[in-house]
Scaffold this active site. Structure first.
Site, PDB file in Angstrom:
ATOM      1  N   LYS A   1      33.155  38.408  48.127  1.00 52.31           N
ATOM      2  CA  LYS A   1      32.278  38.265  46.966  1.00 52.31           C
ATOM      3  C   LYS A   1      31.150  37.275  47.233  1.00 52.31           C
ATOM      4  CE  LYS A   1      33.749  41.127  43.864  1.00 52.31           C
ATOM      5  NZ  LYS A   1      32.990  42.387  43.714  1.00 52.31           N
TER       6      LYS A   1
ATOM      7  N   TYR B   1      39.157  38.113  48.835  1.00 46.93           N
ATOM      8  CA  TYR B   1      38.213  38.547  47.794  1.00 46.93           C
ATOM      9  C   TYR B   1      37.061  37.550  47.657  1.00 46.93           C
ATOM     10  CZ  TYR B   1      37.052  40.022  42.950  1.00 46.93           C
ATOM     11  OH  TYR B   1      36.437  40.456  41.796  1.00 46.93           O
TER      12      TYR B   1
HETATM   13  P1  NAI Z   1      38.102  48.316  37.540  1.00 52.81           P
HETATM   14  O1  NAI Z   1      39.292  48.428  38.415  1.00 52.81           O
HETATM   15  O2  NAI Z   1      38.239  48.673  36.116  1.00 52.81           O
HETATM   16  O3  NAI Z   1      36.907  49.188  38.149  1.00 52.81           O
HETATM   17  C1  NAI Z   1      36.668  49.300  39.520  1.00 52.81           C
HETATM   18  C2  NAI Z   1      36.473  50.757  39.857  1.00 52.81           C
HETATM   19  O4  NAI Z   1      36.138  50.882  41.238  1.00 52.81           O
HETATM   20  C3  NAI Z   1      37.741  51.597  39.639  1.00 52.81           C
HETATM   21  O5  NAI Z   1      37.471  52.660  38.741  1.00 52.81           O
HETATM   22  C4  NAI Z   1      38.098  52.097  41.037  1.00 52.81           C
HETATM   23  O6  NAI Z   1      38.656  53.399  41.054  1.00 52.81           O
HETATM   24  C5  NAI Z   1      36.754  52.047  41.738  1.00 52.81           C
HETATM   25  N1  NAI Z   1      36.888  51.947  43.188  1.00 52.81           N
HETATM   26  C6  NAI Z   1      37.736  51.154  43.883  1.00 52.81           C
HETATM   27  N2  NAI Z   1      37.570  51.342  45.206  1.00 52.81           N
HETATM   28  C7  NAI Z   1      36.583  52.259  45.352  1.00 52.81           C
HETATM   29  C8  NAI Z   1      35.958  52.838  46.468  1.00 52.81           C
HETATM   30  N3  NAI Z   1      36.332  52.540  47.720  1.00 52.81           N
HETATM   31  N4  NAI Z   1      34.956  53.722  46.259  1.00 52.81           N
HETATM   32  C9  NAI Z   1      34.586  54.061  45.007  1.00 52.81           C
HETATM   33  N5  NAI Z   1      35.161  53.545  43.905  1.00 52.81           N
HETATM   34  C10 NAI Z   1      36.150  52.653  44.063  1.00 52.81           C
HETATM   35  O7  NAI Z   1      37.546  46.824  37.695  1.00 52.81           O
HETATM   36  P2  NAI Z   1      36.374  46.011  36.972  1.00 52.81           P
HETATM   37  O8  NAI Z   1      36.970  44.786  36.416  1.00 52.81           O
HETATM   38  O9  NAI Z   1      35.570  46.876  36.111  1.00 52.81           O
HETATM   39  O10 NAI Z   1      35.535  45.536  38.252  1.00 52.81           O
HETATM   40  C11 NAI Z   1      34.235  45.980  38.572  1.00 52.81           C
HETATM   41  C12 NAI Z   1      33.626  45.023  39.575  1.00 52.81           C
HETATM   42  O11 NAI Z   1      33.454  43.747  38.986  1.00 52.81           O
HETATM   43  C13 NAI Z   1      34.480  44.803  40.825  1.00 52.81           C
HETATM   44  O12 NAI Z   1      33.627  44.697  41.950  1.00 52.81           O
HETATM   45  C14 NAI Z   1      35.159  43.479  40.553  1.00 52.81           C
HETATM   46  O13 NAI Z   1      35.530  42.835  41.735  1.00 52.81           O
HETATM   47  C15 NAI Z   1      34.054  42.766  39.807  1.00 52.81           C
HETATM   48  N6  NAI Z   1      34.524  41.666  38.991  1.00 52.81           N
HETATM   49  C16 NAI Z   1      35.203  41.896  37.834  1.00 52.81           C
HETATM   50  C17 NAI Z   1      35.629  40.834  37.061  1.00 52.81           C
HETATM   51  C18 NAI Z   1      36.286  41.029  35.747  1.00 52.81           C
HETATM   52  O14 NAI Z   1      36.478  40.022  35.031  1.00 52.81           O
HETATM   53  N7  NAI Z   1      36.623  42.259  35.361  1.00 52.81           N
HETATM   54  C19 NAI Z   1      35.452  39.454  37.498  1.00 52.81           C
HETATM   55  C20 NAI Z   1      34.653  39.305  38.676  1.00 52.81           C
HETATM   56  C21 NAI Z   1      34.228  40.387  39.398  1.00 52.81           C
END
Ligand code: NAI
Length: 320
Positions: free
Chosen positions: A168, A164
């Site tokens: 990233k 990851y």
């Molecule tokens: P989350 O799991 O709530 O949302 C991610 C969404 O992406 C999910 O709804 C999932 O179904 C969708 N998804 C996954 N693979 C996919 C694909 N191949 N095509 C289309 N949609 C897909 O997670 P969150 O926390 O909202 O994360 C959003 C972004 O922020 C991610 O890139 C994560 O790595 C990044 N991030 C989040 C952090 C946090 O504290 N929540 C910290 C650092 C980065």
């Protein structure tokens, strides 16, 4: 009070907008007049499975508030299809928020090919494919705003997240170059490292912290970076809990460790190591040009023989 930042007439594609941060972005853009493509594959946290319900729910939420939205259920690995949904529904694409993400945490020795590849396919390659599909439309219309979603785990490293972290940090590199290539077409690209309670973080954060780090505290940064009034491009921002900070590189003054016409030795590096790593009077190079100009300066200093004075160790090493 100053005028509200609106997005009327703009078409926004938010990937992974069926939950977490992406949902907040989609709702916030929708409330401010944009037309939204709500993309979500609807799989689980590790990237398994598929469902249309996550994206559909968010589309309904946006519409219930009077906004305009359509769903797309493709994986970001099919970037063209996501952008085509925007073109079919709204006739253009202005803003791309690369947000979709999964986790497959493993300590490095246990990381399988699949753990590595899936993370890169969704985060780095997915962002590449979606953005490339939108790029020429943005170029032709001389307008575009792109967000890449990085992570503190990428910037600083994090135990058990080698796959990851690499993906990233790769997104930061991609964002930096798109900012350079996009500048003359009025395409801005910035990277964010958000922290928010979501299903991705619920396993690593205590419940009260999860509750207070709301995704809605990150969305305003994304909206500002994507607004016409914002001239920021090539930036990297950390955001969470209502706080936003900007990052940049810092470099030591460094030290020349060779002497004109003499072999450069590891002993000379050892001898100068404290100076190599001394951040007193550090510089903050912001471009590759600024980085390389240091080397040009070093070469001219070496020409005038201002390199390190010869020392017994290097003399001995070069004699053998
Ligand atoms: P989350 O799991 O709530 O949302 C991610 C969404 O992406 C999910 O709804 C999932 O179904 C969708 N998804 C996954 N693979 C996919 C694909 N191949 N095509 C289309 N949609 C897909 O997670 P969150 O926390 O909202 O994360 C959003 C972004 O922020 C991610 O890139 C994560 O790595 C990044 N991030 C989040 C952090 C946090 O504290 N929540 C910290 C650092 C980065």
């Amino acid at each position: 009070m100053s005028a509200l930042l609106r997005f009327d007439g703009k078409v926004v594609l938010v990937t992974g907008a069926g939950g977490g941060l992406g949902r907040e972005y989609a709702l916030a853009f929708g409330e401010r007049g944009a037309s939204i493509v709500v993309n979500d594959l609807g799989g689980d946290i590790k990237g398994d499975g598929k469902s249309s319900s996550a994206a559909d729910k968010v589309v309904e939420e946006i519409k219930a508030k009077g906004g305009k939205a359509v769903a797309n259920y493709d994986s970001v690995e099919n970037g063209d299809k996501l952008v085509q949904t925007a073109l079919d529904a709204f006739g253009r694409i202005d803003i791309v928020i690369n947000n979709a993400g999964i986790l497959r945490d493993r300590t490095f020795g246990r990381t399988s090919d699949l753990d590595w590849d899936l993370i890169h396919r969704v985060h780095l390659r997915g962002s590449f494919l979606v953005t490339r599909a939108a790029w020429n439309h943005m170029k032709n219309q001389k307008y575009g705003r792109i967000i890449m979603t990085s992570s503190a785990a990428g910037i600083y490293g994090n135990f058990g997240q080698g796959n990851y972290s690499a993906g990233k940090m790769g997104l930061v590199g991609l964002s930096n170059t798109l900012a350079i290539e996009g500048r003359k077409y009025n395409i801005h690209c910035n990277a964010i490292a958000p922290t928010a309670g979501s299903r991705l973080t619920q396993t690593v954060m205590p419940p009260d912290l999860l509750e207070s780090l709301k995704a809605e505290y990150v969305a305003p940064l994304v909206l500002w970076l994507c607004h016409d009034q914002c001239q920021e491009t090539g930036g990297l921002f950390e955001a969470g809990a209502g706080w936003i900070g900007k990052l940049r590189w810092e470099r030591t003054q460094g030290c020349i460790v060779r002497h004109r016409n003499q072999a450069m030795t590891p002993e000379a590096v050892r001898e100068k190591w404290d100076r190599v790593c001394d951040f007193t009077d550090a510089t903050k190079p912001a471009t590759i040009g600024e980085s390389l100009s240091t080397l040009v300066e070093v070469l001219s200093r070496l020409d005038t023989d201002e390199g390190i004075a010869p020392n017994p160790t290097s003399a001995a090493a070069s004699a053998t």
